[in-house]
Each structure stands twice: as C-alpha cells, then as structure tokens.
Design a protein around this motif. Structure first.
Motif, PDB file in Angstrom:
ATOM      1  N   GLY A 114     -90.155  21.324 -16.326  1.00  0.00           N
ATOM      2  CA  GLY A 114     -91.108  22.620 -16.460  1.00  0.00           C
ATOM      3  C   GLY A 114     -92.409  22.346 -16.040  1.00  0.00           C
ATOM      4  N   SER A 115     -93.490  22.821 -16.831  1.00  0.00           N
ATOM      5  CA  SER A 115     -94.934  22.543 -16.593  1.00  0.00           C
ATOM      6  C   SER A 115     -95.622  22.239 -17.726  1.00  0.00           C
ATOM      7  N   VAL A 116     -96.558  21.149 -18.065  1.00  0.00           N
ATOM      8  CA  VAL A 116     -97.422  21.046 -19.036  1.00  0.00           C
ATOM      9  C   VAL A 116     -98.613  20.976 -18.637  1.00  0.00           C
ATOM     10  N   THR A 117     -99.724  21.925 -18.836  1.00  0.00           N
ATOM     11  CA  THR A 117    -100.931  21.947 -18.417  1.00  0.00           C
ATOM     12  C   THR A 117    -102.047  22.195 -19.467  1.00  0.00           C
ATOM     13  N   ASN A 118    -103.436  21.753 -19.185  1.00  0.00           N
ATOM     14  CA  ASN A 118    -104.644  21.978 -19.995  1.00  0.00           C
ATOM     15  C   ASN A 118    -104.263  21.204 -21.273  1.00  0.00           C
ATOM     16  N   LEU A 119    -103.705  20.246 -21.506  1.00  0.00           N
ATOM     17  CA  LEU A 119    -103.350  19.690 -22.845  1.00  0.00           C
ATOM     18  C   LEU A 119    -103.960  18.479 -22.901  1.00  0.00           C
ATOM     19  N   ASN A 120    -104.386  18.323 -24.246  1.00  0.00           N
ATOM     20  CA  ASN A 120    -105.015  16.960 -24.592  1.00  0.00           C
ATOM     21  C   ASN A 120    -104.271  16.185 -25.890  1.00  0.00           C
ATOM     22  N   LEU A 121    -103.620  14.999 -25.619  1.00  0.00           N
ATOM     23  CA  LEU A 121    -102.918  14.246 -26.549  1.00  0.00           C
ATOM     24  C   LEU A 121    -104.025  13.315 -26.966  1.00  0.00           C
ATOM     25  N   LEU A 122    -104.444  13.277 -28.199  1.00  0.00           N
ATOM     26  CA  LEU A 122    -105.430  12.479 -28.798  1.00  0.00           C
ATOM     27  C   LEU A 122    -104.744  11.217 -30.058  1.00  0.00           C
ATOM     28  N   LEU A 143     -89.942  12.527 -15.777  1.00  0.00           N
ATOM     29  CA  LEU A 143     -90.278  13.839 -15.131  1.00  0.00           C
ATOM     30  C   LEU A 143     -89.468  14.188 -14.120  1.00  0.00           C
ATOM     31  N   ALA A 144     -88.801  15.138 -14.458  1.00  0.00           N
ATOM     32  CA  ALA A 144     -87.562  15.864 -13.755  1.00  0.00           C
ATOM     33  C   ALA A 144     -88.264  16.898 -12.709  1.00  0.00           C
ATOM     34  N   ASN A 145     -88.895  16.362 -11.827  1.00  0.00           N
ATOM     35  CA  ASN A 145     -89.507  17.510 -10.715  1.00  0.00           C
ATOM     36  C   ASN A 145     -90.461  18.252 -11.676  1.00  0.00           C
ATOM     37  N   GLY A 146     -90.840  18.038 -12.634  1.00  0.00           N
ATOM     38  CA  GLY A 146     -91.811  18.906 -13.391  1.00  0.00           C
ATOM     39  C   GLY A 146     -93.015  18.801 -12.708  1.00  0.00           C
ATOM     40  N   THR A 147     -94.195  19.328 -13.459  1.00  0.00           N
ATOM     41  CA  THR A 147     -95.693  19.344 -13.119  1.00  0.00           C
ATOM     42  C   THR A 147     -96.229  19.025 -14.563  1.00  0.00           C
ATOM     43  N   ILE A 148     -97.391  18.157 -14.400  1.00  0.00           N
ATOM     44  CA  ILE A 148     -98.237  17.958 -15.453  1.00  0.00           C
ATOM     45  C   ILE A 148     -99.742  18.020 -14.926  1.00  0.00           C
ATOM     46  N   GLN A 149    -100.572  18.848 -15.241  1.00  0.00           N
ATOM     47  CA  GLN A 149    -101.794  19.140 -14.660  1.00  0.00           C
ATOM     48  C   GLN A 149    -102.733  19.191 -15.700  1.00  0.00           C
ATOM     49  N   ASN A 150    -103.903  18.719 -15.257  1.00  0.00           N
ATOM     50  CA  ASN A 150    -105.038  18.841 -16.360  1.00  0.00           C
ATOM     51  C   ASN A 150    -105.019  18.511 -17.591  1.00  0.00           C
ATOM     52  N   CYS A 151    -104.486  17.414 -17.892  1.00  0.00           N
ATOM     53  CA  CYS A 151    -104.021  16.852 -19.239  1.00  0.00           C
ATOM     54  C   CYS A 151    -104.832  15.520 -19.455  1.00  0.00           C
ATOM     55  N   THR A 152    -105.131  15.236 -20.938  1.00  0.00           N
ATOM     56  CA  THR A 152    -105.591  13.821 -21.231  1.00  0.00           C
ATOM     57  C   THR A 152    -104.624  13.125 -22.314  1.00  0.00           C
ATOM     58  N   GLY A 181    -105.059  15.613 -11.876  1.00  0.00           N
ATOM     59  CA  GLY A 181    -106.244  15.995 -12.647  1.00  0.00           C
ATOM     60  C   GLY A 181    -105.922  15.572 -14.139  1.00  0.00           C
ATOM     61  N   CYS A 182    -105.348  14.643 -14.229  1.00  0.00           N
ATOM     62  CA  CYS A 182    -105.068  13.922 -15.593  1.00  0.00           C
ATOM     63  C   CYS A 182    -106.104  12.884 -15.854  1.00  0.00           C
ATOM     64  N   PHE A 211     -91.326   8.305  -8.044  1.00  0.00           N
ATOM     65  CA  PHE A 211     -92.042   8.615  -7.004  1.00  0.00           C
ATOM     66  C   PHE A 211     -93.001  10.024  -6.946  1.00  0.00           C
ATOM     67  N   ALA A 212     -93.597  10.283  -8.104  1.00  0.00           N
ATOM     68  CA  ALA A 212     -94.321  11.497  -8.373  1.00  0.00           C
ATOM     69  C   ALA A 212     -95.460  11.364  -7.653  1.00  0.00           C
ATOM     70  N   ASP A 213     -96.233  12.575  -7.124  1.00  0.00           N
ATOM     71  CA  ASP A 213     -97.294  12.837  -6.304  1.00  0.00           C
ATOM     72  C   ASP A 213     -98.454  12.590  -7.418  1.00  0.00           C
ATOM     73  N   VAL A 214     -99.306  11.563  -7.209  1.00  0.00           N
ATOM     74  CA  VAL A 214    -100.462  11.518  -8.235  1.00  0.00           C
ATOM     75  C   VAL A 214    -101.677  11.831  -7.725  1.00  0.00           C
ATOM     76  N   GLU A 215    -102.489  12.774  -8.166  1.00  0.00           N
ATOM     77  CA  GLU A 215    -103.663  13.063  -7.551  1.00  0.00           C
ATOM     78  C   GLU A 215    -104.754  13.270  -8.720  1.00  0.00           C
ATOM     79  N   ASN A 216    -106.082  12.927  -8.193  1.00  0.00           N
ATOM     80  CA  ASN A 216    -107.374  13.285  -8.836  1.00  0.00           C
ATOM     81  C   ASN A 216    -107.189  12.949 -10.420  1.00  0.00           C
ATOM     82  N   CYS A 217    -106.410  11.618 -10.633  1.00  0.00           N
ATOM     83  CA  CYS A 217    -106.675  11.198 -11.816  1.00  0.00           C
ATOM     84  C   CYS A 217    -107.492  10.285 -12.261  1.00  0.00           C
ATOM     85  N   LYS A 218    -107.762  10.058 -13.478  1.00  0.00           N
ATOM     86  CA  LYS A 218    -108.804   8.946 -14.083  1.00  0.00           C
ATOM     87  C   LYS A 218    -108.088   8.038 -15.094  1.00  0.00           C
TER      88      LYS A 218
END
Length: 494
Positions: A114-122, A143-152, A181-182, A211-218
């Motif tokens: 599914g998707s995991v967004t806007n989550l912080n793991l500290l 990652l089974a064709n899922g989305t992880i976005q804006n997470c830390t 954006g992670c 072979f996930a697409d990775v974009e704008n990660c730090k």
C-alpha cells in the motif's frame, strides 16, 4: 422490468442526495494515538490509518507484518522501535544472478504493498542474528510495488547472518515501487561471515536491492559491512536489478543527496567490491541515475578479515551518558560517548514537552470571590494550565497570651498571639508599642522594658481585620532604685 429499473434509479438518486459527510463517513481513516493502536493494525492490515500523536514503542515487542493499506503519519513520530525478530511472512528475493531465496524481513512492516506517507521513525534499533536469508530495514522489509513518501528514518541497525543472501537499508530492504522525498540518518552494520558459504550482501541508504524508483531523498549514512562473499554497497541503493519476472524496467534514482562513509571488507577470491556513492551495482541497463548530489562519500575497504568492522571496535566499551532534556518542539535523548575512541550515539528518546513557567496571577482572590492563575510554557508561551485561587478567609479574632503584665526595667518577655479561624489566609502579625521610651517590641513579639512607666503593646493580623492589646507596666527593682538614687546613678550609666 420497468419497475425494477425505476426502483434502482430511485435508490441511486437517494444515495447521491445524501449529505457528503454521510457518504464519506465509511472512508474516514482510523486514528492511531498509542502503541496499542499500532499493534492492532496487524489484525486489519488492509485498513486506512492516520497517526494522531507521537508514539513511544520503548519496551514493545514488535512483530513485523505485511501491510496492504495506507498509513499517513501526519508528521508524527514513532520512536524507540526495536526490531528484535523478523516477521512470519516469507517472499522470494533475488541476487544479481537471479537466483531466488526464500527470505524473511525485519522492519516496521515485513512488506508494504500500500502506502506509507508523512511518517517519522526516530531511533529505530536492531541487533539481529539469523541463519535465514533476511532483509532488515526501517519501514518496509519488502516493497511490493508500494509507495513510501515524505518519511524520515533515523537509528542504528545491525544484522549478523550466516545465510547466502542478506541486505539492510533504512527505508526498504528489497523490492520495487516508489520511494520519494525521504530522509535517512542511519548507522548500519552487517556481518555476513560463514566459512561454509559465500553471501550476497546489499547495503543502501534507501534501498538494499531491487528496482524501486527513488527520488528527492536525502541520505546520511555510516555503513560497516564485513562480508565473506560479495559486497554491493551504495549510498542510495545497494544493487539495482530487475528480477526474472519483470525482466525490464525503465526506473530512476534522481534528485537525491548523499553524505556517506561506507567501511567494508570482501573476503572472497574473485573480488567485486561494489561500493559507490549512489548505486553500488547497476544490472538494470535502463536505470536512469541523474541529478544526484554527493555531499560527502568515502569508500573505506579493509584487507584485514580477522575481525568484523564495527562502529566502535572497543571490547566491552564503557560509555559516558549525557541527557538532553526535551523542549516544546524537540525530542529529548541521551548521548552515549566512549571516551577512549570518541564514538558516540543517541538513544532513549523522550517526547517533546513544554517547560512550565511560574504561575501568573490573572485575577487576585478577594474575601468575596475566587481568583485565577495561569501557567505558560517559558519557550513558546503556550497556555499549559489554569486554576482557581481560593477565596481569601478573613481573620475574625486575635488573642494575645497576656492582656496585662508588669516587667522589671531592662527585662524581656515573649508575647504570643492566637489567630482564628485557623485557616485564615493571612496569618502574619505586626507588633507595635504605644511608647517606645517605655517598652519596645520586635517583629516576633519579644518585649523589652526600656524605661519606667506604663505603655501598651498592640498586635494586628496581616489582613488588618483583627487586633489585640496588652498593657505593660515597667518598674524599678529595689536594687535599681538604690543604684539610681543612692549611688547618684553613676553605675547606672555603665
């Protein structure tokens, strides 16, 4: 037939005419605000969830599970997660030669489709030992064709394996999908040493293998890998390879930044030693790696295979601990430092908390009504609490221990006063003399005779509503008369 169609049309119109909130009610996500709510997700892994608070997982026995729903962290933080075991789920993962392995996964979720967004793991922590092919990660083991976005994700992950396939990363272990954006700040240690078998090892800040697409990660990454086998280390991705089922995929790793130091050894005769800033090894010819930035990258290869590479190589290290208290917007934590090596790490995080200031009186209490006081955070000024100030209770009487007394010249005596009622608000007393040349009284009711004659001692309650008096006669003793008048007073003056 016409009647059926008419009934269906009426039903549809009725549904459409329902107020929007009523139609949307069933689609509202489940709000999770504590550890029990997170644990309950395993019973409904296809649900829609949103965090409603920061959640401390210290001491929680977490078992990863396959997640097929949606989780919106809403900017909140899950902290002090310890990964002590892989989940029950197994999937096939592949090495660079497309050999498949039945693999287990240790992460917040064993897999995400599914998707995991806007989550912080500290402060994610792991120290796993396994003889099974395993991928260790922060959010998704697979990652089974899922989305992880804006997470830390930040923390320290360690895995020791004797299997032929092993990988670790901060965001996702193996698979495909979108990671965008992670932010990563992690220390990852891998020890894959088996004298009877070579291991395919994968380390990436964002993705270990796939072979996930990775974009704008730090990425900020410290890696330590000790491998009897083949190393695939990358600041972003360890190995980018399309599995045998998909065969071809035009993916990308773009717009990322890397600050990484990767220390490793590769104990094998046909040395490969893949270790690069962005992708350790690329086996997908259609992969686009573009627009990435290297803040810092160091590849440190060791040829000493006698001992595993560790962040702190001291045996039985002793750490100094320094506690940083939380603020209203920042987590608190403890920094542990080895004074011999200078190595340090943070642990034991505590949630942000306001710093209470002094109580401030808004409305003073009177004898007729209650007052009000408030307490604010000294950092941000937020109102933390308010409470009533009890109504003042007046003193109704003040009774002195003596109402009349005779006191020899130059002698002292202690007067006391009783105030009623006992719960009178102001129980202070003020003392005064009607004639200081005859008798003096201090602030505590101690009376001193200073001249012959008669005077009054007064005491008054602090609220001025009750008072008492004592008449004091100061006299000369026989010896004082003789000294004063027979010996002409010359001794008297000494």
């Amino acid at each position: 037939m016409k009647h059926r169609m008419l009934a269906a049309a009426i039903s549809l119109m009725t549904l459409l005419l329902l107020p929007l909130p009523a139609r949307a009610e069933a689609a509202q996500p489940i709000v999770i605000s504590d550890a029990a709510g997170l644990l309950a997700m395993a019973q409904q892994p296809d649900g829609d969830y949103v965090l409603g608070a920061n959640i401390d997982l210290r001491g929680v026995d977490w078992t990863p599970f396959a997640f097929t729903g949606t989780l919106d962290g809403a900017g909140y933080t899950i902290y002090n997660l310890t990964l002590s075991q892989p989940g029950e789920e197994t999937r096939i993962t592949y090495d660079g030669r497309h050999r498949g392995y039945h693999t287990v996964f240790a992460a917040l979720f064993s897999s995400v489709s599914g998707s995991v967004t806007n989550l912080n793991l500290l402060n994610v922590k792991a120290d796993l030992a396994t003889d099974q092919p395993c991928f260790l990660s922060g959010i998704a083991g697979y990652l089974a064709n899922g989305t992880i976005q804006n997470c830390t994700v930040s923390g320290r992950l360690k895995i020791t394996s004797t299997a032929k396939q092993c990988g670790a990363s901060a965001i996702a272990g193996f698979g495909r999908g979108l990671i965008k954006g992670c932010t990563v700040d992690a220390e990852i240690t891998m020890i894959t040493i088996n004298p009877d078998a070579y291991c395919e090892e994968y380390l990436g800040g964002v993705l270990a293998n796939g072979f996930a697409d990775v974009e704008n990660c730090k990425v900020k990454l410290s890696g330590y890998t000790s491998v009897r086998g083949y190393v695939h280390n990358g600041g972003i991705v360890g190995l980018d390879d399309v599995n045998p089922k998909d065969k071809h995929y035009s993916g990308y790793v773009r717009g990322c930044s890397v600050d990484a130091v990767l220390s490793f050894f590769e104990d094998v005769a046909d040395r490969r030693a893949y270790c690069r800033a962005y992708v350790g090894e690329i086996q997908n010819p259609s992969l686009l790696v573009v627009g990435n930035e290297t803040v810092n990258f160091e590849s440190r290869e060791s040829k000493d295979f006698s001992r595993a590479l560790l962040p702190d190589s001291t045996e039985n290290p002793v750490y100094d601990a320094v506690v940083t208290a939380p603020s209203d917007s920042e987590f608190g934590y403890t920094t542990y430092t080895n004074p011999k090596t200078g190595y340090s790490y943070t642990d034991d995080y505590t949630a942000p908390a306001h710093t209470p200031g002094e109580w401030q009186i808004v409305t003073p209490a009177t004898y007729d009504s209650e007052g009000l006081q408030r307490q604010f955070c000294v950092e941000c000024g937020a109102l933390l609490a308010e409470q009533a100030i009890p109504r003042l209770i007046a003193a109704t009487s003040c009774t002195m221990s003596e109402s009349k007394l005779r006191l020899p010249y130059r002698e002292t005596t202690q007067l006391r006063a009783e105030i009623l009622p006992e719960d009178a608000t102001n129980r202070n007393l003020s003392w005064a003399s009607s004639n200081e040349s005859i008798v003096h009284v201090d602030d505590n009711g101690l009376v001193t005779a200073v001249g012959r004659g008669t005077a009054a001692i007064y005491c008054k309650t602090g609220d001025g509503l009750a008072s008492a008096a004592c008449e004091v006669e100061v006299y000369f003793t026989t010896w004082q008369w003789i000294t004063q008048y027979v010996l002409f007073g010359w001794i008297w003056q000494k």
